[in-house]
Design an enzyme around this catalytic site. Structure first.
Site, PDB file in Angstrom:
ATOM      1  N   CYS A 205       0.867  -1.190   0.000  1.00  0.00           N
ATOM      2  CA  CYS A 205       0.000   0.000   0.000  1.00  0.00           C
ATOM      3  C   CYS A 205       0.895   1.228   0.000  1.00  0.00           C
ATOM      4  O   CYS A 205       2.119   1.134   0.053  1.00  0.00           O
ATOM      5  CB  CYS A 205      -0.859   0.016   1.255  1.00  0.00           C
TER       6      CYS A 205
ATOM      7  N   LYS B 227      -1.292  -7.455 -19.758  1.00  0.00           N
ATOM      8  CA  LYS B 227      -0.986  -7.943 -18.410  1.00  0.00           C
ATOM      9  C   LYS B 227      -1.972  -9.029 -17.995  1.00  0.00           C
ATOM     10  O   LYS B 227      -1.613  -9.990 -17.327  1.00  0.00           O
ATOM     11  CB  LYS B 227      -1.035  -6.786 -17.397  1.00  0.00           C
TER      12      LYS B 227
HETATM   13  C1  BG6 Z   1      -0.347 -13.188 -19.564  1.00  0.00           C
HETATM   14  C2  BG6 Z   1       0.682 -12.254 -18.982  1.00  0.00           C
HETATM   15  O1  BG6 Z   1      -1.282 -12.447 -20.298  1.00  0.00           O
HETATM   16  O2  BG6 Z   1      -1.018 -13.890 -18.525  1.00  0.00           O
HETATM   17  C3  BG6 Z   1       1.707 -13.080 -18.256  1.00  0.00           C
HETATM   18  O3  BG6 Z   1       1.304 -11.486 -20.011  1.00  0.00           O
HETATM   19  C4  BG6 Z   1       1.022 -13.915 -17.194  1.00  0.00           C
HETATM   20  O4  BG6 Z   1       2.684 -12.228 -17.668  1.00  0.00           O
HETATM   21  C5  BG6 Z   1      -0.145 -14.723 -17.774  1.00  0.00           C
HETATM   22  O5  BG6 Z   1       1.948 -14.793 -16.618  1.00  0.00           O
HETATM   23  C6  BG6 Z   1      -0.978 -15.309 -16.638  1.00  0.00           C
HETATM   24  O6  BG6 Z   1      -1.494 -14.230 -15.903  1.00  0.00           O
HETATM   25  P1  BG6 Z   1      -2.141 -14.496 -14.448  1.00  0.00           P
HETATM   26  O7  BG6 Z   1      -2.660 -13.159 -14.022  1.00  0.00           O
HETATM   27  O8  BG6 Z   1      -3.232 -15.503 -14.637  1.00  0.00           O
HETATM   28  O9  BG6 Z   1      -1.051 -15.005 -13.554  1.00  0.00           O
END
Ligand code: BG6
Length: 610
Positions: A2, A605
C-alpha cells in the site's frame, strides 16, 4: 503493498488537494481503495472508499477537503477484502486518533482479539486499523503521543510502516518497521510517505529513514528518533536529484527492473503472510483431494511446474500441472467430488482460469484453491479458499515478482505438507522454512547484485541471435521455461524452454556452429545436465550455464559471459534463485534491442478473453 502519505502544513487549508496530488504518485502501490483523513480546527474529516484515487476523488471530493494536515492511503488488499470499511485511514476508538499503514501485521488475529477484549472498538478486518488502536492504547497509559507511538510498535509484529495523528495536535508521527518510508521538508510543510515519488511534487529535500526509526512532523520540521530508546538522531534533509517521473519507477528506467529488484522484499512479505496465516485450511484442502491439479497460464504455469517438483520432493504429493486452456478438454470430465484444482493467477482474472473455476462451481465436482495477487478479483472471491501472493501491484506486463512469490508459496506449502504427512522430518521442514524466511531475501538480493553486469554483458553477445533454447532439468524445468518465456515476451526472439533430457529426442537437430543453448542447473542435477551440455557441444553449439558455480561445469562454457553464476545456497533454494539471472538477461536484451520491456507488443498484463 500500500501507499501512505502524511502532510503537516504551516498555514495552508488545501490539505485534500495536497494529499491527492502526492498520493496519486503511489498508484502503482495499490488501487483497491483510497482514503483521506483531513484535520481542520481540531476535527478529523475521514472519507474513503473502494476504487482508484481518481474514482474516489470524483465520488467523495477528496481533493476538496479542507484542513492544514492529514493522512492519505492507497490500499492493495492482502488480508481483508477491498471494502469501504477495510479502506484506510482508520480512526482509533474515537475520532481523536487517525492513521494508516503499509505492510503486514502478522499477529493481526490475536492482537485484534486482545484489543476487542480490552474494550477497543475495532471496526474493520484490516490490519492497518490495529496500528491506530495500539497508539490509542498507549496514549491512554502515558498521556504522551510520542511515547504512545514509540511503545505501540512493541505490540505489532511483522513488516510495516504507519503514520498516525491526534486531532488536537499539529503533528503527524510515523514509524518504519520493515516497510518503506521516507520524509521531506518543503518551504511551508513537511511530508512523510511510503515512497519518494509522492514526496517530490512537494519538495526535493528528503529525509531518508531506516528500520527501527520514527519521525515527528511539525509544520516546520521533521525530527527523527530511534524507536528503541526514543533518542533523537541527527538526520538532515538531503537534496534528491531523482526525476519525479522516473521516481514512480523508484528511480529504475522500467517497472520490470524495479519489480525484479522488489523480489527480496516480496520474499519477506509473502513468507510473513504464509507464516502469519491459518495455512492449515489450505493444507487440508490439498490433503483431502484424490487428484490435485495445478492449473495456470504463462509465468504462473511455469511457477506451478516448479511447484510440482517441490511437492514431490518434500511431500511425496503428485500435482498434475495443466495449462489453463487445456484443463477442460483434457481433465474436465475426469473431475471427481474429491478433486482439487489449485488455480494460480496473479491477476485472478485470466479467463482460461476463470473457465475452470466456473466448471468446478457449476458441476459441483471438486474444490478450488486460488493462489492470487489481486485481492477482490474473481478468482479470490470465487475459489473455496485463496492464498494471497502479497506482491503489491505488478505494473510490467512480463511477470517477475509474482512468479517469484508463487514459487515461494509452493516451496512453503510442500514443506508444510511433507511435515504433516511424515515425508519430511519436522527438523528438516523447520530448517527449510527458516531458509525461505531468513536466507532467501538476502540471497535474492546478492543474486541481483552479482548478476547485473554479467547479464548485461551476456545480452550484448546475444543481440543478433533470433533463435535459442533454454533447458532445465528437475527443479529447474519450470525455471528454464520461465526464462524462455521472458525472452519470447520482451525480446521477440524464438526461445524454446524445455526439459534438457528431451532435447536429444528431436530438437537437437537445430544445433549448428555457435547455436546458443542456455542450461539452467542446480548442484543436485549438474551431473546429469553435463551429458546434455556435451550433446550440444559435440555439435559445436554454444552452451550458456545458469546456476551456482561448479568447477565441473566451468569447462563447458567458452567465455566469461556464458556462466551466469548465482550465489551458493541450499540445493532446494537454488531453483528459486536461478530465475533471477534469466529475468535480468531478458530485460537487458530487450532494452539493447530497443524494446520497452514494460509494454511488449501484442501482449497484455491480463487476458480476460478465451
Ligand atoms: C499473460 C501475462 O497475459 O497472462 C503473463 O502477459 C502472465 O505475464 C499470464 O503470466 C498469466 O497471468 P495471471 O494473471 O493468470 O497469472
Amino acid at each position: 503493498m500500500c501507499g501512505i502519505t502524511g502532510i503537516v502544513t504551516q498555514n495552508r487549508d488545501d490539505i485534500g488537494a495536497l494529499l491527492v496530488m502526492c498520493s496519486r504518485k503511489l498508484t502503482y502501490r495499490g488501487y483497491d481503495s483510497v482514503g483521506v483523513a483531513a484535520v481542520k480546527d481540531g476535527v478529523v474529516n475521514l472519507r474513503k472508499d473502494v476504487g482508484t484515487i481518481d474514482d474516489v476523488d470524483r465520488a467523495l471530493g477528496l481533493s476538496k477537503m479542507r484542513g492544514d494536515r492529514g493522512i492519505a492511503q492507497l490500499r492493495w488488499a492482502t488480508y481483508g477484502a477491498p471494502t469501504k470499511v477495510n479502506a484506510q485511514p482508520h480512526f482509533g476508538c474515537t475520532e481523536d486518533f487517525y492513521g494508516a499503514h503499509n505492510g503486514n501485521i502478522h499477529n493481526f488475529a490475536e492482537y485484534r482479539k486482545e484489543l476487542i477484549d480490552t474494550g477497543h472498538i475495532v471496526r474493520s478486518e484490516n490490519d492497518g486499523e490495529l496500528c491506530v488502536h495500539a497508539v490509542d492504547k498507549y496514549y491512554e497509559q502515558t498521556d504522551d503521543m510520542f511515547e504512545a507511538v514509540r511503545l505501540s510498535t512493541r505490540d505489532l509484529k511483522g513488516a510495516f510502516a504507519f503514520a498516525v495523528g491526534r486531532a488536537d495536535e499539529r503533528k503527524i508521527y510515523a514509524v518504519k518497521m520493515g516497510s518503506s518510508l521516507v520524509a521531506g521538508v518543503a518551504p511551508d510543510a513537511t511530508i512523510v510517505s511510503s515512497d519518494l515519488p509522492s514526496i517530490l511534487p512537494l519538495t526535493n529535500r528528503v529525509v531518508y529513514l531506516r528500520d527501527g526509526e520514527m519521525v515527528v512532523l511539525t509544520p516546520e520540521e521533521v525530527k527523527v528518533y530511534r524507536i528503541e530508546d526514543g533518542r533523537e538522531l541527527d538526520r538532515r534533509p538531503e537534496v534528491s536529484n531523482v526525476d519525479p517521473h522516473a521516481a514512480e519507477k523508484g528511480g529504475y528506467p522500467h517497472f520490470m527492473l524495479k519489480e525484479i529488484n522488489e523480489q527480496p522484499q516480496v520474499a519477506r512479505d509473502v513468507m510473513g503472510v504464509l507464516e502469519g496465516a491459518k495455512s492449515d485450511d489450505w493444507l487440508r484442502l490439498i490433503e483431502d483431494a484424490s487428484q490435485k491439479y495445478l492449473v495456470a497460464c504463462g509465468s504462473s504455469y511455469n511457477a506451478g511446474i516448479v511447484g510440482t517438483y517441490y511437492f514431490n520432493r518434500l511431500a511425496g504429493v503428485p500435482l498434475i500441472p495443466v495449462i489453463g486452456g487445456q484443463f477442460i478438454p483434457m481433465y474436465g470430465n475426469a473431475l471427481k467430488d474429491d478433486s482439487l484444482c489449485i488455480l494460480v493467477s496473479q491477476s485472478g482474472e485470466t479467463k482460461d482460469i476463470i473457465n475452470v473455476l466456473n466448471l468446478v462451481r457449476d458441476t459441483g465436482r471438486g474444490k478450488t484453491l486460488g493462489v492470487v495477487n489481486v485481492i477482490g478479483s474473481t478468482l479470490m472471491f470465487g475459489a473455496d479458499a485463496y492464498i494471497p501472493m502479497a506482491c503489491g501491484y505488478e505494473v510490467s506486463v512480463p511477470a517477475t515478482k509474482t512468479y517469484f512469490s508463487q514459487t515461494i508459496i509452493f516451496a512453503y506449502l510442500a514443506a508444510r505438507l511433507g511435515e504433516r504427512n511424515g515425508t519430511l522430518d519436522p527438523s528438516e521442514a523447520k530448517r527449510f522454512v527458516g531458509l525461505l524466511r531468513d536466507d532467501l531475501p538476502r540471497l535474492a538480493q546478492t543474486t541481483i547484485d552479482r548478476t547485473g553486469i554479467l547479464t548485461k554483458n551476456l545480452a550484448q553477445t546475444l543481440m543478433n541471435e533470433r533463435d535459442l533454447y533454454c533447458l532445465g532439468y528437475g527443479f529447474t524445468d519450470g525455471v528454464a521455461r520461465e526464462g524462455a518465456l521472458k525472452i519470447k515476451e520482451i525480446c521477440y526472439n524464438h526461445c524454446e524452454g524445455m526439459y534438457s533430457s528431451e532435447f536429444k529426442h528431436g530438437p537437437l537437430s537445430i544445433v549448428t556452429d555457435n547455436y546458443p543453448v542456455i542450461f539452467v542447473t542446480t548442484r543436485e542435477d549438474s551431473w546429469m545436465v553435463i551429458n546434455h551440455i556435451n550433446e550440444v557441444r559435440a555439435r559445436h553449439g554454444r552452451t550458456i550455464v545458469v546456476g551456482e558455480y561448479e568447477e565441473s561445469l566451468s569447462h563447458y562454457v567458452d567465455r566469461e559471459t556464458d556462466y551466469l553464476r548465482v550465489p551458493e545456497s541450499d540445493v532446494l533454494i537454488n531453483p528459486l534463485l536461478d530465475v533471477i539471472p534469466l529475468q535480468m538477461l531478458s530485460y537487458y536484451l530487450s532494452v539493447d534491442l530497443g524494446i520497452n520491456p514494460d509494454l511488449p507488443r501484442n501482449l497484455s498484463k491480463t487476458l480476460t478473453v478465451d
